[in-house]
Structure formats: C-alpha cells, structure tokens
Design an enzyme around this catalytic site. Structure first.
Site, short mmCIF file in Angstrom:
data_model
loop_
_atom_site.label_atom_id
_atom_site.label_comp_id
_atom_site.label_asym_id
_atom_site.label_seq_id
_atom_site.Cartn_x
_atom_site.Cartn_y
_atom_site.Cartn_z
N GLY A 215 1.08 -1.22 -0.09
CA GLY A 215 -0.15 0.02 0.05
C GLY A 215 0.87 1.31 -0.01
O GLY A 215 1.95 1.29 0.41
N CYS B 107 5.89 -0.45 7.05
CA CYS B 107 5.63 0.97 6.23
C CYS B 107 6.76 1.14 5.29
O CYS B 107 7.87 1.22 5.90
CB CYS B 107 5.30 1.97 7.21
SG CYS B 107 4.72 3.46 6.40
N GLN C 18 2.75 9.87 1.15
CA GLN C 18 4.23 9.22 1.35
C GLN C 18 5.00 9.65 0.08
O GLN C 18 6.30 9.49 0.24
CB GLN C 18 4.10 7.74 1.39
CG GLN C 18 3.42 7.46 2.66
CD GLN C 18 2.93 6.00 2.68
OE1 GLN C 18 2.40 5.31 2.24
NE2 GLN C 18 4.15 5.11 3.06
N HIS D 190 -1.97 7.86 7.06
CA HIS D 190 -1.01 8.58 6.15
C HIS D 190 -1.86 9.80 5.60
O HIS D 190 -1.22 10.95 5.83
CB HIS D 190 -0.40 7.80 5.02
CG HIS D 190 0.71 7.00 5.30
ND1 HIS D 190 1.86 7.33 6.04
CD2 HIS D 190 0.79 5.87 5.19
CE1 HIS D 190 2.61 6.38 6.27
NE2 HIS D 190 2.11 5.26 5.76
#
Length: 165
Positions: free
Chosen positions: A46, A93, A51, A139
């Site tokens: 993902g 992550c 990000q 996020h």
C-alpha cells in the site's frame, strides 16, 4: 510511469493532512500509475500520496500474492462498524523502512471512496485489506504507524532512521 521518492520518518511532510481530490482527470490517473509502480518497486502492499509528497487523498494497494490486483481509492474514508472486534497485525511501512510493529485496529469497517472516474463506492473489507486501508488512510491524516507505539519505541526508530541519512 515513473518511480517516485518515498518520504521517510521523521520527515515533517508526512504529517501533512491531505486535501480532497476534486479533479478526476489524466493527471490523477498518472499519479496513481506512478504510485503503483513505486509501491511495486519497493515490494509494498500500500502507498498513500502523502508518502510521495503529494498531499491529495489518494491511496493505492495490492495485497494479492501474484501482485496483479491493483486497487485505487480516491477520497477514501471509513467508519468503524464495531469497536468490539479488533485485529492485531505486524505492520510495516515504506516510510518507516526496516521496522515491523504489532498494531491493533478494528477489523470491521465500512469503506467509502471514489474511483478514478469519480464514481462513489462502498464496501466492507475484511482481513489484511481492512488493516491496509486504515494504515494508508492514517497517512492521509498525517498519522504514522509509529504513533501507535510508546514514546520510547518511536524515539528509538527515529534515531535509527536518522543515522541512515
């Protein structure tokens, strides 16, 4: 398509709250294609636009073993269906590379989002998909998986990642 640079913790840009997408055009399709290519290149499941320093409410993911079921969620949001049913998963992550931590989240949610054409959709995901959706929507809200950890653990991770720079 092109691979984008992924921001890493503790970069303050990861704390930016994403804005809703209002234009459903070719640039949105290019963004999601680039995000998918970036996610696949890093072996992620993902990726949120935040990000890659694009502060729009867009997430992509692919939790299939074959890595051939890309999903795109525009303006995603969820409601917790039941606080009584929780799921603990060892989350990783791409913005916190090299660390996996046990995070407990609700495992019953109602997801609402738009597709690339702007159509509104709704689903009740299950299992890993539920975890991934909540992680990526975090996020978009400027929240990271390290925020679920103790201050001590979070500081240790920050210090280790800062040494890599």
């Amino acid at each position: 398509m092109s691979i984008m640079k992924i921001l890493t913790f503790p970069d303050p840009r990861l704390r930016t709250v994403a804005d809703p997408v209002e234009k459903f055009d070719k640039s949105l399709k290019k963004l999601t294609d680039d995000m998918l290519e970036t996610m696949y290149s890093e072996n992620g499941i993902g990726l949120a636009a935040t990000q890659v320093n694009v502060h729009k409410r867009v997430i992509v993911m692919d939790i299939s073993e074959e890595r051939n079921e890309p999903r795109v969620y525009v303006n995603p949001e969820f409601e917790i269906k039941s606080n009584k049913s929780l799921f603990t998963f060892s989350e990783g992550c791409l913005s916190v590379p090299g660390f996996n931590e046990e995070i407990t989240r609700p495992d019953q949610i109602i997801l609402k989002w738009q597709n690339l054409d702007g159509d509104r959709l709704e689903d009740e995901p299950e299992g890993l998909l539920t975890v991934c959706i909540q992680h990526e929507i975090d996020h978009l809200e400027g929240k990271l998986m390290v925020d679920y950890l103790s201050t001590l653990k979070r500081d240790r991770i920050r210090n280790k990642l800062n040494k890599r720079i």
